[in-house]
Design a protein around this motif. Structure first.
Motif, mmCIF file in Angstrom:
data_model
loop_
_atom_site.group_PDB
_atom_site.id
_atom_site.type_symbol
_atom_site.label_atom_id
_atom_site.label_comp_id
_atom_site.label_asym_id
_atom_site.label_seq_id
_atom_site.Cartn_x
_atom_site.Cartn_y
_atom_site.Cartn_z
ATOM 1 N N LYS A 10 0.843 -1.184 0.000
ATOM 2 C CA LYS A 10 0.000 0.000 0.000
ATOM 3 C C LYS A 10 0.881 1.238 0.000
ATOM 4 C CE LYS A 10 -4.512 -1.111 1.855
ATOM 5 N NZ LYS A 10 -5.536 -0.686 2.827
ATOM 6 N N HIS A 11 0.574 2.140 -0.905
ATOM 7 C CA HIS A 11 1.413 3.319 -1.030
ATOM 8 C C HIS A 11 1.347 4.192 0.218
ATOM 9 C CE1 HIS A 11 0.596 1.968 -5.156
ATOM 10 N NE2 HIS A 11 1.846 2.320 -5.367
ATOM 11 N N SER A 12 0.173 4.298 0.811
ATOM 12 C CA SER A 12 0.043 5.106 2.017
ATOM 13 C C SER A 12 0.845 4.497 3.164
ATOM 14 C CB SER A 12 -1.427 5.238 2.419
ATOM 15 O OG SER A 12 -2.024 3.961 2.601
ATOM 16 N N SER A 13 0.917 3.176 3.232
ATOM 17 C CA SER A 13 1.708 2.524 4.280
ATOM 18 C C SER A 13 3.189 2.812 4.096
ATOM 19 C CB SER A 13 1.469 1.004 4.258
ATOM 20 O OG SER A 13 0.122 0.709 4.538
ATOM 21 N N GLU A 17 5.784 4.788 6.511
ATOM 22 C CA GLU A 17 7.061 4.189 6.904
ATOM 23 C C GLU A 17 8.224 5.144 6.635
ATOM 24 O OE1 GLU A 17 9.746 0.437 5.386
ATOM 25 O OE2 GLU A 17 7.572 0.154 5.518
ATOM 26 N N LEU A 18 8.142 5.863 5.519
ATOM 27 C CA LEU A 18 9.208 6.806 5.179
ATOM 28 C C LEU A 18 9.181 8.049 6.066
ATOM 29 C CD1 LEU A 18 9.116 6.672 1.270
ATOM 30 C CD2 LEU A 18 10.976 5.904 2.732
ATOM 31 N N PHE A 19 7.980 8.454 6.469
ATOM 32 C CA PHE A 19 7.832 9.675 7.267
ATOM 33 C C PHE A 19 7.386 9.313 8.685
ATOM 34 C CE2 PHE A 19 7.411 11.076 2.891
ATOM 35 C CZ PHE A 19 8.150 12.252 2.853
ATOM 36 N N LYS A 20 8.254 8.669 9.390
ATOM 37 C CA LYS A 20 7.953 8.263 10.769
ATOM 38 C C LYS A 20 7.773 9.505 11.643
ATOM 39 C CE LYS A 20 10.482 3.869 10.523
ATOM 40 N NZ LYS A 20 9.286 3.051 10.479
ATOM 41 N N GLY A 21 6.792 9.444 12.523
ATOM 42 C CA GLY A 21 6.508 10.575 13.387
ATOM 43 C C GLY A 21 5.533 11.569 12.785
ATOM 44 N N TYR A 22 5.173 11.382 11.510
ATOM 45 C CA TYR A 22 4.181 12.233 10.862
ATOM 46 C C TYR A 22 2.782 11.657 11.079
ATOM 47 C CZ TYR A 22 7.640 14.920 8.179
ATOM 48 O OH TYR A 22 8.661 15.741 7.799
ATOM 49 N N TYR A 23 1.793 12.532 11.054
ATOM 50 C CA TYR A 23 0.404 12.093 11.132
ATOM 51 C C TYR A 23 -0.242 12.238 9.760
ATOM 52 C CZ TYR A 23 -4.635 12.310 11.827
ATOM 53 O OH TYR A 23 -5.986 12.105 11.712
ATOM 54 N N ALA A 74 4.839 4.363 -13.810
ATOM 55 C CA ALA A 74 3.955 5.509 -13.607
ATOM 56 C C ALA A 74 3.678 5.721 -12.124
ATOM 57 C CB ALA A 74 2.650 5.305 -14.368
ATOM 58 N N GLN A 75 3.407 4.646 -11.423
ATOM 59 C CA GLN A 75 3.134 4.766 -9.996
ATOM 60 C C GLN A 75 4.380 5.175 -9.222
ATOM 61 O OE1 GLN A 75 1.253 0.905 -9.117
ATOM 62 N NE2 GLN A 75 -0.664 2.002 -8.849
ATOM 63 N N ASN A 76 5.524 4.682 -9.651
ATOM 64 C CA ASN A 76 6.757 5.043 -8.977
ATOM 65 C C ASN A 76 7.059 6.535 -9.137
ATOM 66 O OD1 ASN A 76 9.443 4.174 -7.702
ATOM 67 N ND2 ASN A 76 10.111 5.227 -9.550
ATOM 68 N N ASP A 77 6.856 7.059 -10.356
ATOM 69 C CA ASP A 77 7.064 8.486 -10.587
ATOM 70 C C ASP A 77 6.165 9.307 -9.673
ATOM 71 O OD1 ASP A 77 8.900 7.906 -12.518
ATOM 72 O OD2 ASP A 77 7.564 8.289 -14.211
ATOM 73 N N LEU A 78 4.903 8.896 -9.576
ATOM 74 C CA LEU A 78 3.953 9.619 -8.743
ATOM 75 C C LEU A 78 4.323 9.493 -7.266
ATOM 76 C CD1 LEU A 78 1.346 11.255 -8.590
ATOM 77 C CD2 LEU A 78 0.081 9.100 -8.491
ATOM 78 N N PHE A 79 4.792 8.318 -6.862
ATOM 79 C CA PHE A 79 5.181 8.098 -5.467
ATOM 80 C C PHE A 79 6.341 9.021 -5.076
ATOM 81 C CE2 PHE A 79 7.606 5.984 -2.130
ATOM 82 C CZ PHE A 79 6.610 5.647 -1.220
ATOM 83 N N GLU A 80 7.357 9.064 -5.918
ATOM 84 C CA GLU A 80 8.525 9.899 -5.615
ATOM 85 C C GLU A 80 8.135 11.379 -5.569
ATOM 86 O OE1 GLU A 80 11.503 8.980 -8.482
ATOM 87 O OE2 GLU A 80 12.058 7.075 -7.532
ATOM 88 N N TYR A 81 7.286 11.791 -6.487
ATOM 89 C CA TYR A 81 6.848 13.186 -6.524
ATOM 90 C C TYR A 81 6.019 13.539 -5.289
ATOM 91 C CZ TYR A 81 3.885 17.141 -7.813
ATOM 92 O OH TYR A 81 3.190 18.320 -7.820
ATOM 93 N N ARG A 84 8.211 13.923 -2.304
ATOM 94 C CA ARG A 84 8.927 15.192 -2.382
ATOM 95 C C ARG A 84 8.021 16.334 -1.936
ATOM 96 N NH1 ARG A 84 13.153 17.899 -5.215
ATOM 97 N NH2 ARG A 84 12.963 20.086 -4.600
ATOM 98 N N ALA A 85 6.767 16.305 -2.371
ATOM 99 C CA ALA A 85 5.821 17.348 -1.998
ATOM 100 C C ALA A 85 5.564 17.348 -0.492
ATOM 101 C CB ALA A 85 4.506 17.155 -2.760
ATOM 102 N N ILE A 86 5.377 16.179 0.089
ATOM 103 C CA ILE A 86 5.160 16.079 1.537
ATOM 104 C C ILE A 86 6.339 16.676 2.287
ATOM 105 C CG2 ILE A 86 4.975 14.452 3.466
ATOM 106 C CD1 ILE A 86 3.393 12.610 1.565
ATOM 107 N N LYS A 87 7.527 16.349 1.846
ATOM 108 C CA LYS A 87 8.737 16.861 2.493
ATOM 109 C C LYS A 87 8.815 18.386 2.382
ATOM 110 C CE LYS A 87 13.791 16.455 2.354
ATOM 111 N NZ LYS A 87 14.943 15.798 1.665
#
Length: 319
Positions: A10-13, A17-23, A74-81, A84-87
């Protein structure tokens, strides 16, 4: 290369996992899953369209074998983008609480990098996958013209944060308490400025009403040089024309739209969602003309400085 194991989860999971401590709210996560699935299906649809064009071509069978890889990419490109936006948004706001996300470009053009709408700790932002140098120039030019205007007119959202590839602005929200005369005036201002700066592609998705102002939220096609060079008219901006995607505003949307009578004259603006009163353009042309004249006077008075700014700043624009 992309990580298939990551994309199968799951992409949200994986974001959590990448942004630990975020809500990240449940609604935020649901939006992520929905749009990533949409992107996968769209990639398949794009394949179908391409394969029909490549019918009987020798390499069609090889292309068909790679459709799953295309979807993963396509999904990987969107995931990385998205990461980046969240960060970037978190860094600007100094907040790690994400309540909502929406992907505003449903066709996922621009290499799957849709404009993103964030609600972060009840603050609303738009994150756009473009270099904002052209917008900085337009804002600077408009600020030179503002002293010639009768009201505190605004036609661009403020840039809150930018890099060489992305920028962040406030979300333009509707306001109920408006002054219709100022709106008429600002319609004239927007028409004059977009015409003089040759901003095209101003269909209804790129114009937003916020309070008494009409905001141009996508102006990357400014300073258009190639098409209509000798006979550029207001109609070429798409703000006012007889087409379905007229910027002021689209008949298919639930916002204002322009009605043309049988003589092809602008008749009135209608609010289909009842948030705003009907605006009769035809009977208030004096205010629109005044806004146009004031803005154009400011442009003419500052013509040399405006040309110096445009010609001295190398930047990329989209034609």
């Amino acid at each position: 290369t992309w990580d298939e194991e990551l994309l199968q989860a799951k992409h949200s999971s994986k974001i959590k996992e990448l942004f630990k401590g975020y809500y990240f709210s449940d609604l935020f996560c649901n939006q992520i899953e929905t749009f990533f699935e949409y992107t996968r299906l769209l990639s398949h649809a794009q394949y179908e369209a391409i394969s029909s064009r490549l019918y009987n071509k020798n390499y069609l069978s090889n292309f068909k074998d790679n459709i799953d890889i295309i979807a993963y990419k396509a999904q990987n490109d969107l995931f990385e983008y998205t990461c980046r936006a969240i960060k970037d948004v978190s860094s600007f706001c100094n907040i790690n609480k994400f309540d909502f996300i929406d992907f505003l470009s449903k066709e996922t053009h621009n290499n799957k990098r849709s404009a993103l709408y964030f609600i972060v700790n009840n603050n609303k932002f738009i994150y756009k996958p473009y270099n904002a140098d052209y917008l900085v120039i337009l804002i600077n030019i408009f600020n030179m013209i503002k002293p010639y205007l009768r009201y505190d007119s605004r036609i661009f959202p403020d840039i809150l944060f930018k890099t060489d590839k992305y920028y962040l602005t406030n979300f333009i929200d509707y306001e109920i308490d408006i002054n219709s005369i100022i709106i008429y005036y600002n319609i004239g201002v927007v028409i004059a400025f977009s015409f003089a700066m040759r901003i095209i592609d101003l269909h209804s998705d790129n114009i937003i009403l916020g309070g008494n102002n009409l905001y141009i939220v996508d102006s990357e096609t400014c300073f258009h040089r190639n098409t209509y060079e000798l006979d550029f008219t207001i109609e070429h901006t798409l703000l006012i024309n007889k087409h379905r995607y007229c910027g002021l505003f689209d008949k298919m949307k639930n916002e204002f739209y322009i009605h043309f009578n049988d003589k092809s004259e602008v008749d009135y603006l209608i609010s289909r969602d009842k948030k705003y009163p009907n605006l009769n353009i035809k009977d208030h042309l004096t205010f629109i003309q005044q806004g146009f004249k004031d803005c154009y006077k400011g442009i003419i008075k500052n013509k040399k400085q405006i040309l110096d700014i445009i010609l001295s700043k190398p930047f990329s624009i989209r034609h």
